[in-house]
Write an enzyme that holds these catalytic residues in place. Structure first.
Site, PDB file in Angstrom:
ATOM      1  N   ASP A   1       0.852  -1.181   0.000  1.00  0.00           N
ATOM      2  CA  ASP A   1       0.000   0.000   0.000  1.00  0.00           C
ATOM      3  C   ASP A   1       0.903   1.252   0.000  1.00  0.00           C
ATOM      4  OD1 ASP A   1       0.770  -1.084   2.488  1.00  0.00           O
ATOM      5  OD2 ASP A   1      -0.834  -0.081   3.546  1.00  0.00           O
TER       6      ASP A   1
ATOM      7  N   GLU B   1      13.169   0.811   6.615  1.00  0.00           N
ATOM      8  CA  GLU B   1      12.022   0.030   6.148  1.00  0.00           C
ATOM      9  C   GLU B   1      12.152  -0.300   4.668  1.00  0.00           C
ATOM     10  OE1 GLU B   1       7.152   0.561   5.981  1.00  0.00           O
ATOM     11  OE2 GLU B   1       8.469   2.304   5.785  1.00  0.00           O
TER      12      GLU B   1
END
Length: 613
Positions: free
Chosen positions: A339, A537
């Site tokens: 997403d 990340e």
């Protein structure tokens, strides 16, 4: 201490571990229910009382639309000071007193009076099974990389969390989903556990010899399936309508591979079967005569953790029905873990050019989801074979073969030379690169007899798309949209799926490329770490050692799955990296000194913190 003394201590530790494993196995046996095959999703059980605050309703809408916080996730992670019913009652009084148009200041005061700051539900926790020198470090001969491995091992202590006692006593005051065991969180804004992140975290923990922590996290997920019927996106009640890629069975497989604890897998079977059936029953579509799965959310309204952002993107739609469809597409894309990405865009011309208004996740049959479901069925069959359950083994082998045939007939594309997502709206394959196009290699969802042909086709596909030309790793797509799961961002789990998938082919050329990309990823991550002393990340395909950007929030550090992948590849390739292909030698001495310096500061800070505490 003598070698004999060390052996004696190791033997005692092994005995202690075995006793613990037997005790946990007994608790699992005692916990099992007698239901045949699966437990039904219990919507009433999952409808936590706190959901009326954090999942839907006027209070959530009013607070989130007031833009009180830069990050919408902040509000839904805050703890209630009063019971939900009392909070709603007093909120209604506020609305009535302000003619249902309270000012921003009125709402800020209400939040200050009725909510505590986020993060109070979880306490810092040092894993009890953490060890300073896990054996994977012995497989790294380069001193710089070994020091880095120690630093990554130390990060597990920074990411450890456990629920405070009040969460279990008063769960209705929190948005967190209570679980019995401590967890390792991803890091950054993600202060709770997440589903698919945990697969790579758990593999990293197992390489770090933290079997108890890994097992506890798996048992947490199994307890959630027992209570809720599926595993939500993350450990919050507001993720109530969506899951994430189903990797629980893979977590159990990883644990068993490291521990040889077959009993753990056997006792987990009912839960694993249920999760598999949940996905099949709630995510299936018919395509070309096959039942395959799509990502699909089952809730209504905007994402609570991104409420305002979703309402703003829905402004492009004219009717309530169209807006609701858009919210569902957003949440379905979130269920995929990607997403957001152009992977899920279908415009009026049937291409991937567009923006979030073109999300059509529910109409795209994804290669990865169906590959994971095939893998789940194969592993469940394997676990039944360990238990001697021949009928159940046969049942799940058949389910796996049925899925495999669908993957072959619908998703394999001979012209492209790999698997492609399928567009159900335009009834055509989506010939756009995504690492998940190679997910069948990771789970061996192909006919093994075709290995040589598939290897040649996939390597040609990689060359055609110039995937070996990026210094920072294989990008998630080749389309630059500004979304975080698009070019140029690179993600650890996607590198892992591609690299390990190529290794699974076991042909010389595929193995060579697999190792090359694994070493490149380790070196690039090492460069990023020694520049800023962070694990990120996501990273940047265009820059060796560069971190990623874009999407709905800023750069996040920590970071659970990035750490897990690097620890595994340091363990697997540590000797190759020390032979000149990694960051070894005099050129990295300055980096080593920097890393050691940070380690020293960290140790001093920890000691000081404990003294002050």
């Amino acid at each position: 201490m003598t070698r004999l003394g060390l052996v004696a201590i190791q033997l005692l530790l092994l005995i202690w571990s075995c006793l613990g494993a037997l005790s946990q196995a007994k608790s699992l046996i005692d916990y099992r229910v007698d239901n045949e095959n699966a437990i039904a999703k219990d919507v009433e059980t999952y409808n936590f009382e706190s959901c009326q605050i954090y999942c839907y309703g006027e209070l959530l809408k009013t607070i989130q639309m007031a833009k009180l916080f830069e990050d919408s996730k902040t509000f839904v992670d805050m703890k209630l000071k009063q019971a939900p019913a009392k909070t709603l009652e007093d909120f209604e009084l506020l609305m009535e007193s302000k003619n249902r148009t309270p000012s921003r200041e009125d709402l800020q005061k209400f939040v200050d009076d009725y909510f505590s700051p986020k993060g109070t539900e979880l306490e810092l926790w040092t894993p009890t099974d953490w060890t300073a020198n896990p054996s994977f470090l012995d497989r790294i001969t380069d001193p710089d990389l070994k020091q880095w491995g120690q630093e990554l091992n130390n990060i597990w202590k920074d990411l450890g969390r456990k629920m405070n006692d009040d969460v279990l006593k008063n769960p209705e005051y929190y948005s967190i989903i209570p679980v019995p065991n401590p967890v390792i969180i991803p890091g950054g804004r993600f202060i709770e556990f997440y589903y698919w992140d945990s697969y790579w975290i758990i593999r990293g923990l197992l390489h770090s010899e933290m079997q108890d922590t890994a097992r506890g996290m798996i048992e947490n997920f199994m307890s959630i399936v027992q209570r809720i019927g599926f595993i939500p996106n993350g450990g919050r009640v507001y993720y109530w309508g969506r899951s994430q890629p189903p990797l629980l069975t893979g977590m159990v497989k990883s644990y068993v591979d490291f521990t040889n604890d077959d009993l753990f897998a056997i006792n987990a079977l009912e839960v694993l079967e249920h999760e598999f059936e949940y996905f099949v029953n709630n995510h299936s579509v018919q395509v070309k005569g096959h039942n395959l799965a799509v990502y699909r959310d089952s809730s209504t309204g905007p994402r609570p953790e991104s409420y305002r952002e979703d309402v703003e993107t829905a402004e492009n739609f004219d009717t309530p029905e169209a807006k609701e469809d858009h919210y569902s597409e957003l949440k379905s894309a979130a269920e995929s873990g990607m997403d957001f990405s152009s992977r899920w865009f279908i415009n009026e011309n049937g291409t991937n050019v567009g923006n979030l208004s073109h999300l059509r996740t529910r109409s795209i049959v994804p290669v990865d989801l169906n590959s994971f479901l095939y893998w789940n069925a194969k592993l469940i069959a394997e676990f039944h074979a360990k238990a001697g359950n021949v009928d159940k083994m046969t049942e799940y082998e058949k389910k796996a073969q049925t899925l495999l045939q669908g993957i072959q007939d619908v998703l394999w594309n001979e012209e492209a030379g790999c698997w492609l997502d399928y567009d159900m709206i335009n009834e055509k394959p989506r010939d756009y690169f995504v690492p998940t196009n190679l997910a069948p290699l990771f789970v061996k969802a192909y006919n093994i007899s075709d290995t040589e042909k598939i290897s040649a086709s996939v390597l040609s596909y990689i060359e055609k798309n110039k995937l070996d030309t990026f210094p920072g790793g294989v990008p998630n797509t080749l389309y630059h949209t500004g979304e975080q799961w698009d070019f140029p961002n690179v993600w650890a789990p996607m590198q892992y799926i591609v690299v390990e998938g190529l290794a699974n082919l076991n042909t010389p050329a595929a193995k060579e490329l697999s190792k090359k990309w694994a070493l490149r990823w380790v070196k690039s991550n090492f460069k990023a770490y020694t520049d800023n002393f962070h694990m990120y990340e996501k990273y940047n395909a265009e820059e060796f050692g560069g971190h990623g950007g874009g999407g709905e929030y800023g750069v996040q550090t920590g970071f659970g799955w990035s750490n897990g992948v690097i620890i595994e590849w340091l363990s697997k390739h540590g000797r190759e990296l020390s032979e000149g292909s990694g960051g070894g030698g005099a050129g990295t001495t300055k980096r080593l000194i920097s890393v050691v310096g940070v380690a020293a500061v960290t140790i001093v800070a920890l000691i000081a913190g404990r003294v002050l505490w």
